[in-house]
Design a protein around this motif. Structure first.
Motif, PDB file in Angstrom:
ATOM      1  N   SER A  49      -2.598  60.174  94.063  1.00  0.00           N
ATOM      2  CA  SER A  49      -1.348  60.642  93.466  1.00  0.00           C
ATOM      3  C   SER A  49      -1.376  60.516  91.946  1.00  0.00           C
ATOM      4  O   SER A  49      -0.865  61.383  91.246  1.00  0.00           O
ATOM      5  CB  SER A  49      -0.171  59.865  94.054  1.00  0.00           C
ATOM      6  N   LYS A  50      -1.971  59.415  91.442  1.00  0.00           N
ATOM      7  CA  LYS A  50      -2.085  59.325  89.966  1.00  0.00           C
ATOM      8  C   LYS A  50      -3.322  60.150  89.556  1.00  0.00           C
ATOM      9  O   LYS A  50      -4.390  59.625  89.223  1.00  0.00           O
ATOM     10  CB  LYS A  50      -2.115  57.873  89.456  1.00  0.00           C
ATOM     11  N   GLY A  51      -3.111  61.469  89.615  1.00  0.00           N
ATOM     12  CA  GLY A  51      -4.221  62.415  89.450  1.00  0.00           C
ATOM     13  C   GLY A  51      -4.882  62.339  88.088  1.00  0.00           C
ATOM     14  O   GLY A  51      -6.069  62.661  87.947  1.00  0.00           O
ATOM     15  N   HIS A  52      -4.135  61.885  87.088  1.00  0.00           N
ATOM     16  CA  HIS A  52      -4.723  61.854  85.739  1.00  0.00           C
ATOM     17  C   HIS A  52      -5.937  60.916  85.660  1.00  0.00           C
ATOM     18  O   HIS A  52      -6.769  61.073  84.782  1.00  0.00           O
ATOM     19  CB  HIS A  52      -3.672  61.451  84.696  1.00  0.00           C
ATOM     20  N   SER A  53      -6.041  59.982  86.592  1.00  0.00           N
ATOM     21  CA  SER A  53      -7.194  59.066  86.578  1.00  0.00           C
ATOM     22  C   SER A  53      -8.356  59.646  87.391  1.00  0.00           C
ATOM     23  O   SER A  53      -9.096  58.923  88.063  1.00  0.00           O
ATOM     24  CB  SER A  53      -6.782  57.693  87.117  1.00  0.00           C
ATOM     25  N   THR A  97      -3.613  67.252  92.580  1.00  0.00           N
ATOM     26  CA  THR A  97      -2.527  66.360  92.150  1.00  0.00           C
ATOM     27  C   THR A  97      -2.541  66.253  90.626  1.00  0.00           C
ATOM     28  O   THR A  97      -3.445  66.753  89.970  1.00  0.00           O
ATOM     29  CB  THR A  97      -2.675  64.954  92.765  1.00  0.00           C
ATOM     30  N   GLY A  98      -1.556  65.584  90.113  1.00  0.00           N
ATOM     31  CA  GLY A  98      -1.466  65.419  88.664  1.00  0.00           C
ATOM     32  C   GLY A  98      -0.021  65.501  88.191  1.00  0.00           C
ATOM     33  O   GLY A  98       0.376  64.806  87.264  1.00  0.00           O
ATOM     34  N   ALA A  99       0.763  66.360  88.860  1.00  0.00           N
ATOM     35  CA  ALA A  99       2.203  66.305  88.666  1.00  0.00           C
ATOM     36  C   ALA A  99       2.659  65.097  89.473  1.00  0.00           C
ATOM     37  O   ALA A  99       2.605  65.098  90.710  1.00  0.00           O
ATOM     38  CB  ALA A  99       2.865  67.582  89.154  1.00  0.00           C
ATOM     39  N   GLY A 128       0.516  55.443  90.898  1.00  0.00           N
ATOM     40  CA  GLY A 128       0.685  54.691  89.662  1.00  0.00           C
ATOM     41  C   GLY A 128       2.091  54.103  89.619  1.00  0.00           C
ATOM     42  O   GLY A 128       3.021  54.681  90.183  1.00  0.00           O
ATOM     43  N   ASP A 129       2.226  52.977  88.945  1.00  0.00           N
ATOM     44  CA  ASP A 129       3.577  52.392  88.867  1.00  0.00           C
ATOM     45  C   ASP A 129       4.507  53.260  88.021  1.00  0.00           C
ATOM     46  O   ASP A 129       5.714  53.282  88.225  1.00  0.00           O
ATOM     47  CB  ASP A 129       3.548  50.946  88.357  1.00  0.00           C
ATOM     48  N   GLY A 130       3.932  54.048  87.091  1.00  0.00           N
ATOM     49  CA  GLY A 130       4.750  54.912  86.245  1.00  0.00           C
ATOM     50  C   GLY A 130       5.346  56.086  86.990  1.00  0.00           C
ATOM     51  O   GLY A 130       6.267  56.734  86.496  1.00  0.00           O
ATOM     52  N   GLU A 131       4.834  56.399  88.185  1.00  0.00           N
ATOM     53  CA  GLU A 131       5.394  57.527  88.939  1.00  0.00           C
ATOM     54  C   GLU A 131       6.410  57.073  89.974  1.00  0.00           C
ATOM     55  O   GLU A 131       7.030  57.905  90.629  1.00  0.00           O
ATOM     56  CB  GLU A 131       4.283  58.366  89.599  1.00  0.00           C
ATOM     57  N   LYS A 160       1.461  47.735  85.377  1.00  0.00           N
ATOM     58  CA  LYS A 160       2.718  47.468  84.640  1.00  0.00           C
ATOM     59  C   LYS A 160       2.875  48.299  83.361  1.00  0.00           C
ATOM     60  O   LYS A 160       3.700  47.986  82.495  1.00  0.00           O
ATOM     61  CB  LYS A 160       2.886  45.984  84.294  1.00  0.00           C
ATOM     62  N   MET A 161       2.066  49.339  83.227  1.00  0.00           N
ATOM     63  CA  MET A 161       2.205  50.206  82.051  1.00  0.00           C
ATOM     64  C   MET A 161       2.207  51.665  82.490  1.00  0.00           C
ATOM     65  O   MET A 161       1.619  51.993  83.508  1.00  0.00           O
ATOM     66  CB  MET A 161       1.013  50.007  81.095  1.00  0.00           C
ATOM     67  N   GLN A 162       2.882  52.509  81.692  1.00  0.00           N
ATOM     68  CA  GLN A 162       2.694  53.949  81.916  1.00  0.00           C
ATOM     69  C   GLN A 162       2.291  54.615  80.610  1.00  0.00           C
ATOM     70  O   GLN A 162       1.494  54.038  79.869  1.00  0.00           O
ATOM     71  CB  GLN A 162       3.875  54.553  82.672  1.00  0.00           C
ATOM     72  N   ILE A 220      -5.173  45.650  85.713  1.00  0.00           N
ATOM     73  CA  ILE A 220      -5.099  45.614  84.249  1.00  0.00           C
ATOM     74  C   ILE A 220      -5.536  46.979  83.730  1.00  0.00           C
ATOM     75  O   ILE A 220      -6.648  47.447  84.052  1.00  0.00           O
ATOM     76  CB  ILE A 220      -6.028  44.510  83.697  1.00  0.00           C
ATOM     77  N   LYS A 221      -4.657  47.612  82.967  1.00  0.00           N
ATOM     78  CA  LYS A 221      -5.019  48.912  82.401  1.00  0.00           C
ATOM     79  C   LYS A 221      -6.143  48.707  81.380  1.00  0.00           C
ATOM     80  O   LYS A 221      -6.068  47.807  80.536  1.00  0.00           O
ATOM     81  CB  LYS A 221      -3.777  49.548  81.748  1.00  0.00           C
ATOM     82  N   GLY A 222      -7.208  49.481  81.485  1.00  0.00           N
ATOM     83  CA  GLY A 222      -8.355  49.311  80.574  1.00  0.00           C
ATOM     84  C   GLY A 222      -9.285  48.182  80.970  1.00  0.00           C
ATOM     85  O   GLY A 222     -10.115  47.750  80.170  1.00  0.00           O
TER      86      GLY A 222
END
Ligand SMILES: Cc1ncc(C[n+]2csc(CCOP(=O)(O)OP(=O)(O)O)c2C)c(N)n1
Length: 252
Positions: A49-53, A97-99, A128-131, A160-162, A220-222
């Motif tokens: 679902s978090k298609g950007h990754s 996905t991506g939207a 993703g938690d941002g979605e 914990k970040m978007q 952890i992001k990154g």
């Protein structure tokens, strides 16, 4: 993964490093998918679902033999189907996905179809938690419980970040475990970079009979590159030549 992002001069670096350990465990220990027979109707389904990754997904699929890793040198180039979000043109990718906010609803429909067809495949989605604030997710959370979709597992990449700020500052979704439990999901938590812990918890699906499973993976992001960890600028930051060398040295 960094090699291809650096080469393409594009990518979602932070969120890909955040979920790569989860993908590693899913594809090497959990999912019943065959790169030689990806369209097998009985395969497990993985919908990112978090298609950007997508870069994390690309390197995992290449590593498992879905396509040659050298294909990724075409990432984001004209005429390449290795673009910045998942598309079904790539062998091994289940859904476009991506939207954000669509992976879970699609996963719910796919899991329901499996039940109706008497199949025993399982459906996994990585969120993703941002979605989470997307309303479509909350309809899907209700629906999965209504239809007792214990063949469904949603994994939350909980860094914990978007894109522009922390989850707490943009749209706080805490207490997420309590919310999901109150909806009727079976919830577990894990450190999303502990491969053994991930293997262990994902070997116990469904977490509870007749309930959909929700795994909160604290990440952890990154992750893995000191100057990228927990830095918003690395959401889709691309390393310079110096940063690329530094990052590779750290990962070695
Ligand atoms: C519907 C929709 N709105 C906005 C965006 C733009 N967008 C891309 S990534 C992102 C942040 C996503 O945060 P999260 O899911 O937590 O990803 P992570 O931090 O793990 O990379 C946003 C808002 C999008 N892709 N889809």
């Amino acid at each position: 993964m960094l090699r291809y992002i650096y080469h393409a001069k594009a990518g979602h670096t932070g969120g890909s490093l955040s979920c790569i350990d989860i993908l590693n465990v899913l594809y090497n220990r959990v999912l019943r998918v065959d790169p030689k027979n990806f369209k097998d109707p009985d395969r497990d389904r993985y919908i990112q679902s978090k298609g950007h990754s997508v870069e994390a997904l690309y390197v995992t699929l290449a590593d498992c033999g879905f396509f040659p890793e050298s294909d990724l040198l075409t990432l984001c180039q004209f005429n390449s189907h290795y673009i910045g979000h998942p598309t079904k043109k790539v062998n091994g990718i289940e859904q476009n996905t991506g939207a954000l906010g669509h992976g879970l609803p699609i996963a719910v429909g796919t899991a329901l179809a499996g039940k109706m067809d008497g199949k025993d495949y399982r459906v996994f989605t990585l969120m993703g938690d941002g979605e989470l604030p997307e309303g479509s997710n909350w309809e899907a959370f209700l629906c999965a419980v209504q239809y007792k979709l214990d063949n469904l597992c949603a994994i939350l990449d909980y860094n914990k970040m978007q894109i522009t700020n922390t989850i707490q500052n943009v749209m706080n979704t805490e207490p997420i475990a309590d919310k999901l439990k109150s909806f009727g999901w079976a919830v577990r938590e894990v450190y999303g970079h502990d491969v053994d812990a991930l293997k262990n918890v994902l070997s116990k699906l469904p977490f509870e009979r007749d309930k959909p499973s929700f795994l909160i993976a604290h990440t952890i992001k990154g992750k893995g590159v000191s100057f990228m960890e927990n830095q918003l600028s690395w959401h889709h930051g691309v390393p310079s030549a110096d940063q690329y060398e530094m990052a590779l040295n750290e990962l070695k």
